[in-house]
Design an enzyme around this catalytic site. Sequence first.
Site, PDB file in Angstrom:
ATOM      1  N   ALA A   1       0.853  -1.175   0.000  1.00  0.00           N
ATOM      2  CA  ALA A   1       0.000   0.000   0.000  1.00  0.00           C
ATOM      3  C   ALA A   1       0.894   1.232   0.000  1.00  0.00           C
ATOM      4  O   ALA A   1       2.072   1.144   0.318  1.00  0.00           O
ATOM      5  CB  ALA A   1      -0.893   0.007   1.241  1.00  0.00           C
ATOM      6  N   MET A   2       0.331   2.366  -0.379  1.00  0.00           N
ATOM      7  CA  MET A   2       1.114   3.598  -0.405  1.00  0.00           C
ATOM      8  C   MET A   2       0.310   4.696   0.270  1.00  0.00           C
ATOM      9  O   MET A   2      -0.823   4.976  -0.108  1.00  0.00           O
ATOM     10  CB  MET A   2       1.441   3.986  -1.852  1.00  0.00           C
TER      11      MET A   2
ATOM     12  N   GLU B 199      -1.105   2.531   7.197  1.00  0.00           N
ATOM     13  CA  GLU B 199      -1.156   3.648   6.253  1.00  0.00           C
ATOM     14  C   GLU B 199      -1.790   4.888   6.898  1.00  0.00           C
ATOM     15  O   GLU B 199      -1.334   6.005   6.686  1.00  0.00           O
ATOM     16  CB  GLU B 199      -1.923   3.260   4.989  1.00  0.00           C
TER      17      GLU B 199
END
Length: 876
Positions: free
Chosen positions: A315-316, A351
Site C-alpha cells: 500500500a502507499m 497507512e
Amino acid sequence: MGKVYYVSKNVGLGMLVLAVAALATIIALSIAYDKERAKNRGKPGDEATDSTSMPPPPTTPFIPKEPWDHYRLPDSLVPLSYNVTLWPRLEPDARGMFVFTGHSAVVFRCVKETDLIIIHSNKLNLTTFYGHHAKLTGLGKATVPTIQKSWLVVKTEYLVLQLHSRLAVGSLYLLYTEFLGELADDLQGFYRSEYIEDGVKKVVATSQMQATYARKTFPCFDEPAMKAVFNVIIIHDRATVALSNGRDIGSFEKYINSFLSNILLYILILCETGQGDYALSVTGPILQFYEHYYNATYPLSKSDQIALPDFNAGAMENWGLITYRETALLYDPMLSSTGNKERVTTVISHELAHMWFGNLVTLQWWNDLWLNEGFASYVEYLGADYAEPTWNIKDQIILSDVHKVFAVDALASSHPLSRREEEVNNPAEISEMFNTISYSKVRSSDRISYLNTFAFNNTVYTDLWDHLQKVSMHIPHTVHNIMNHWTLQMGFPVVTIDTRTGILPYPISLQYFSPDINSQMRVSGEDWVLANTNVSGYFRVNYDLYNWDRLLSLLSTNHQALSIINRAQIIDDTFNLARAKIISTTLALRTTKYLSKERDYIPWDSALRNLDYYILMFDRTEVYGALQAYLKKQIQPLFEHFKTITANWTKVPTKHTDQYNQINAVGYACGMGVEGCRELIKSWYRQWMENPHHNPIHPNLKSTVYCSAIAFGGVEEWDFAWRMFKNATLASEASRLRAAMSCTKAPWLLNRYLEYTLDPTKIRKQDATSTIQYVARNIVGMPLAWNFVRARWGYIFQQYGKGSFSFSNLINGITKRFSSEFELQELKKFKEENLHVGFGSATLALEQAIEKTTANIKWVTENKAHVLKWFTEESK
Ligand SMILES: *[C@@H]1O[C@H](CO)[C@@H](O)[C@H](O)[C@H]1NC(C)=O
Ligand SMILES: *[C@@H]1O[C@H](CO)[C@@H](O)[C@H](O)[C@H]1NC(C)=O
Ligand SMILES: *[C@@H]1O[C@H](CO)[C@@H](O)[C@H](O)[C@H]1NC(C)=O
Ligand SMILES: *[C@@H]1O[C@H](CO)[C@@H](O)[C@H](O)[C@H]1NC(C)=O
Ligand SMILES: *[C@@H]1O[C@H](CO)[C@@H](O)[C@H](O)[C@H]1NC(C)=O
Ligand SMILES: *[C@@H]1O[C@H](CO)[C@@H](O)[C@H](O)[C@H]1NC(C)=O
Ligand SMILES: *[C@@H]1O[C@H](CO)[C@@H](O)[C@H](O)[C@H]1NC(C)=O
C-alpha cells in the site's frame, strides 16, 4: 492552516466509474534541503563533525565535478507551489503506445545565488521553446536571466538549465514545462493498470511516486524535504472519474462512504462491491484512535482508500488518497481467511498512521526512513488493536516484528537504523532502505510535541530524541545517548544473568518469577528467574546453565507458569543465542521438547520459525529423516487437539490465535506425515474439483490445503488450481492459488510455471518476482528457480530491478537454502558475470546472500553431527 496544503483540482462532470486516474503522493515531495545545515548538525556522538580539520584522504575517491552529476539537488532553489495539468490517454495511440501529456508551472525561490536550474525529470519528452526545454519567467520585480542552454542528464535524472546570468537571492521565479510521457505498465510514476469487468478490458491511470518516481510524471524537485503546495488538474473523459489527494468536486456512483465527524471517508474498488465494507468499518475507529493517540486532528478533510489491480508495494500512504494492492484492502466474509482480515486491518492501520507521521511531518531525507516506517509499523498494532480488541493483536508484535528484526540484525551487513545522509543517494540505494530493518526496529513512542512542532515540515531523527527528552526527564542518561546506541549500532543487546552470583551487568528493570528471590537475583534449589517479562525490552536474555535447566524443567512440568509471550521468547532467545554461539545448539533444541503439550499459537509459531532454518539447512541431507520424525511426534498432539475442538474439522476455532495455530498444525502435520492429514486434505480438494462452484475448504485453511493437495497431486490438481486462479474474483483467493501452484513436486510443472511469470497475460507483473520466490521455497523448485533467474537475469533486472521493493526479496528467497561451498561459488560467479548488468535494489541483498551462505556453510559444518544425533535420540 490546512488550506495552503490543500490540493485543488478541476474534474470533468463524470458520473459513471469506468476508470480512475489518481495523482498522489506529491504532497510528500518537500521543501528545502539545506546541505550546510545538514553537514554542521552532524550526528550526536560523532566526534569528527568538523570535516575541515580532517587531513585530506590519501586516495581521492570519485567526486562528481559538476552539480548535475550529484544525485542530491543543490541547495540554491526551493519550490513553493506547482500547478500541474495531466492528461492520460486511456486508449493506445497509433503506435499502440499509451501516453500522457501535461504541463507544469513551478514557482520557486532562489535562496543562494546561482546561474543553474537543476530539476528532476525522468523519461519525459519535453517540448522545446526557442530551443530550450522550459520557459523561465520572473515573478514580482524579479528580472529574469535568459537561458543559455538546456539539457537532460539521464544518469542523475535531471533537466538542467544554464542561465546567462544569476538568479537573485530572495526572488521568485516560475519555470514552465510541457511534456509527454509513456503511461507504461511499469508500476512506477504515472502508470497504467488494466482489469477486466464484465468481460471488458478497463484501463486505470494511477500513480506510485515514492520514492523517486514523481520525476517520471512531471519535472519537479523530487526530494522529501522539498515540500510544496500542489494544484492538480486532471483532464479526463466524462465517463471516468479522477481522484487526487485533496477534496473533490462532483460526484460519482459505485462507491461506499460514511462520515467520521467532519471527515469524509471513502473506500473505492473497481469491481465486486461489498468487498470494501470491512475496510470502511475499521477506518473510522482507527482514525479516531490516532486523533486521540497523536492528540492532533486528522490533517485533511477527506480520506480515500482505493484498491488497484496492479500495485507493487502493499500500500502507499498518499496523503488523503491511499492506494492498496487488492489483497490489502478487500475482504469477503465468505471467501477470506482470518489472516486476510488481519492483514486488511493492520495495513489500513499502518497507512493511516502515516497521515500524521510521514505526511504531516516528513523525514528530511531517506536515510531516516526507519523513523517513518518503524514508527508506523509499531503504532499499526495499537490502531488495529483498537479496531479489533478481541484479537490480542499486541501479543503478535513479538512474532512479527521483534523476532524478524533480531534475525536480520544479526548479520554483519545489516545497516544501522540511521544511515548518514551521504550514504543514501541514488534511487536504488533509496529503494534498499525499504527493508525489514526500517520497518520493524522502532519500539518507542512519544509524539505530541514533536508532531505539533514539525507539522507541515521536515525532520531528522535527532529532532525526535530532543522531543522525547522533554517528556522523559526522569531518565538518567540522555535520550540521545540511549537512542544513539540503538540506532547507530547494529545487532541486539544480550543481558546475561548468573543466578549463582546474582550478578547483573547493568541496572535494567527486570521482572522475575520466583517464589523466593532475593534482591540480588541469586536463586537456589528449584527456583528460577525469568527476565524481560512479556518482552517489554529490546534485548535477549541468557542465563547460567543451572537456571536454563530449571526453566526447561518448568516448561515440561508446568509451562503455563510462564506467560505465552515469555514461552515464545525462551524459544526464540535460545535459538538466536545458539546462532551467535553463546549457548549450544542442543540447548536451543531442548526448548522445543515441551511443545507436545503446548496448545498456544505464539510459542508454536516461534518454534516453527526457528526450526524452519533447520529444515532449510537439512532438508536435502540425512538429518531430515530424524528431524521429520521428531517434528511429527511433537505436532501430532496439536493436530489431534484441533481435530477435537473443531468436532472432526467441521467447526472453526473461536479464538483468533487458535485459528492461526490450526493452520500451522495442519500444514506441518501434513508436511511431517502425521496419519490422517494427507487423506483429509486430499478429500477436501477432490470434493472441490468435483464441484468447482462449491468449495468445501474453510478460507482459513485454504492456503495450506491448496498447497498440500497440489504437492501430493499431479497435473490434474495443478490445472484445476490454474483455472480457479484465472477465474478468481477475490484478490486474496487468486493470491493463495498463485502461491499454492508453486508447491507441486513435478519439475516440468514448476518450469512451466516459471515461464508464466514472464508473460503478463498469465501472471501480473506485480506478482512475477514473488511467484519465482514461491517456486524457490519448494525444495524441488529451488534449483529450477535459480537456473531460471540466472538465465534471464538481464531481462528480469531490466523489468524489475530499478527500484522495485520486492526485487531484493527475490535474491533472498532463492538463496535461502544455500549452504554448500559449491553454491557459494555459483553465487559469486553469478555476481561477477552480471556486474555489467548490475543488481539495482538487490545489491545489498546479493552481498547478504553471499554472507549468509558463508555463515550457513560454517553452521552446517559445526552443527550437523550434534543435530543429527539429537533428533535421532529424541524421535525414538
Ligand atoms: C495556479 O493555480 C491557481 C489555482 O487555479 C491559480 O490561482 C494560480 O494563479 C496558478 N499559478 C500559476 C503560477 O499559474
Ligand atoms: C519520446 O521521444 C523518443 C525519441 O523521439 C521516442 O522514441 C519516444 O517514443 C517518445 N516517448 C513517447 C512516450 O512518445
Ligand atoms: C493535546 O493538545 C491540546 C491542544 O493542542 C493541549 O491543550 C493538550 O494539553 C494536549 N494533551 C496532551 C495530553 O498533551
Ligand atoms: C520548519 O522547521 C525549521 C526548523 O527545523 C524552521 O526553521 C522552519 O521555520 C519550519 N517551517 C515551518 C513552515 O514551520
Ligand atoms: C504479560 O502479558 C499477559 C498477556 O498479555 C498478561 O496477562 C500479563 O499480565 C502480562 N504480565 C506482566 C507481568 O505484565
Ligand atoms: C471425521 O470425518 C471423516 C470424514 O468426513 C469421517 O470419515 C470420520 O468417520 C469422522 N470421524 C469421527 C470421529 O467422526
Ligand atoms: C467463473 O467465473 C464466472 C464469473 O465470475 C462464474 O460465473 C463461474 O461460475 C465461475 N466458474 C467457476 C467454475 O467457478
